[in-house]
Scaffold this motif. Sequence first.
Motif, PDB file in Angstrom:
ATOM      1  N   ALA A   1      55.425 121.310  -4.432  1.00  0.00           N
ATOM      2  CA  ALA A   1      53.982 121.480  -4.252  1.00  0.00           C
ATOM      3  C   ALA A   1      53.576 121.341  -2.788  1.00  0.00           C
ATOM      4  CB  ALA A   1      53.222 120.468  -5.112  1.00  0.00           C
TER       5      ALA A   1
ATOM      6  N   VAL B   1      41.247 123.275  -9.833  1.00  0.00           N
ATOM      7  CA  VAL B   1      42.609 122.779  -9.635  1.00  0.00           C
ATOM      8  C   VAL B   1      42.715 121.516 -10.464  1.00  0.00           C
ATOM      9  CG1 VAL B   1      44.326 121.918  -8.011  1.00  0.00           C
ATOM     10  CG2 VAL B   1      42.755 123.738  -7.307  1.00  0.00           C
TER      11      VAL B   1
ATOM     12  N   VAL C   1      48.718 121.756 -10.914  1.00  0.00           N
ATOM     13  CA  VAL C   1      49.744 121.264  -9.987  1.00  0.00           C
ATOM     14  C   VAL C   1      50.573 120.204 -10.707  1.00  0.00           C
ATOM     15  CG1 VAL C   1      50.189 120.191  -7.762  1.00  0.00           C
ATOM     16  CG2 VAL C   1      48.233 121.731  -8.035  1.00  0.00           C
TER      17      VAL C   1
ATOM     18  N   LEU D   1      52.185 125.405 -11.461  1.00  0.00           N
ATOM     19  CA  LEU D   1      52.997 125.123 -10.274  1.00  0.00           C
ATOM     20  C   LEU D   1      53.805 123.863 -10.567  1.00  0.00           C
ATOM     21  CD1 LEU D   1      51.770 125.115  -6.598  1.00  0.00           C
ATOM     22  CD2 LEU D   1      53.317 123.384  -7.448  1.00  0.00           C
ATOM     23  N   ASP D   2      55.124 123.957 -10.397  1.00  0.00           N
ATOM     24  CA  ASP D   2      55.966 122.801 -10.664  1.00  0.00           C
ATOM     25  C   ASP D   2      57.305 122.970  -9.944  1.00  0.00           C
ATOM     26  OD1 ASP D   2      55.765 120.395 -12.767  1.00  0.00           O
ATOM     27  OD2 ASP D   2      57.864 120.970 -12.556  1.00  0.00           O
TER      28      ASP D   2
ATOM     29  N   MET E   1      44.501 120.254  -2.853  1.00  0.00           N
ATOM     30  CA  MET E   1      43.819 120.584  -4.106  1.00  0.00           C
ATOM     31  C   MET E   1      42.316 120.682  -3.892  1.00  0.00           C
ATOM     32  SD  MET E   1      45.792 118.342  -6.978  1.00  0.00           S
ATOM     33  CE  MET E   1      47.269 117.547  -6.408  1.00  0.00           C
TER      34      MET E   1
ATOM     35  N   SER F   1      45.458 118.401 -12.124  1.00  0.00           N
ATOM     36  CA  SER F   1      46.722 117.698 -11.944  1.00  0.00           C
ATOM     37  C   SER F   1      46.748 116.525 -12.916  1.00  0.00           C
ATOM     38  CB  SER F   1      46.832 117.206 -10.499  1.00  0.00           C
ATOM     39  OG  SER F   1      47.961 116.385 -10.345  1.00  0.00           O
TER      40      SER F   1
ATOM     41  N   LEU G   1      51.373 124.492  -1.796  1.00  0.00           N
ATOM     42  CA  LEU G   1      49.914 124.324  -1.711  1.00  0.00           C
ATOM     43  C   LEU G   1      49.327 124.782  -0.382  1.00  0.00           C
ATOM     44  CD1 LEU G   1      49.439 120.919  -3.593  1.00  0.00           C
ATOM     45  CD2 LEU G   1      48.794 123.203  -4.392  1.00  0.00           C
TER      46      LEU G   1
ATOM     47  N   ALA H   1      48.784 116.306  -0.891  1.00  0.00           N
ATOM     48  CA  ALA H   1      48.652 117.193  -2.053  1.00  0.00           C
ATOM     49  C   ALA H   1      47.211 117.199  -2.556  1.00  0.00           C
ATOM     50  CB  ALA H   1      49.614 116.766  -3.160  1.00  0.00           C
TER      51      ALA H   1
END
Length: 170
Positions: free
Chosen positions: A64, A79, A28, A48-49, A100, A81, A68, A96
């Motif tokens: 996100a 996951v 993420v 993912l961005d 996750m 980040s 998400l 977020a």
Amino acid sequence: GSGVTEGERVLGEWVARETAGSDSVLDVGTGPVGKFLRFAQTRLRIGLDAQLPGFGEIRLQGNALDLLPLLGTGSVDVVMSTDFLEHLERPDSEAALGHMLRIARRKVLVFTPDGLAPQHPGMPNPERFTAEEWRWQTHRCGWTRPELEALGFSVQHWKWGWVTHPPGGI
């Protein structure tokens, strides 16, 4: 040189260790080059961005907080980040992180400054970021070691350039 700093190499090795034996990973806030997703030792790597991710077998572009909630509970093994949560307002960062934790089947890896870290004095750097990209670089919140530990994370403190970061994983 390889274009990878010592700090990036150490973080990449952490990602490789923590994803070994996993089938899938979602990164993420992977960024336009997927710098740390490339180290993931998994069959399926999902980036993912907000910008189009530059790496991953699956590349999801968008906010996100919009994407998400669409991903199923326990739908990926790991996951991760890295340097993402601090760029959101605190309620959005909490949301977020909650997603996750829900999406991860095995573990969540987080790398973020310890508390609200000021921007690097060299920022914004017009040679590195456009004005639009800089909008995504601003630090808006911080997470502390006790906050992450209260969520079940095992936290380590690393010196990363000019700020201490607590990477953690559940």
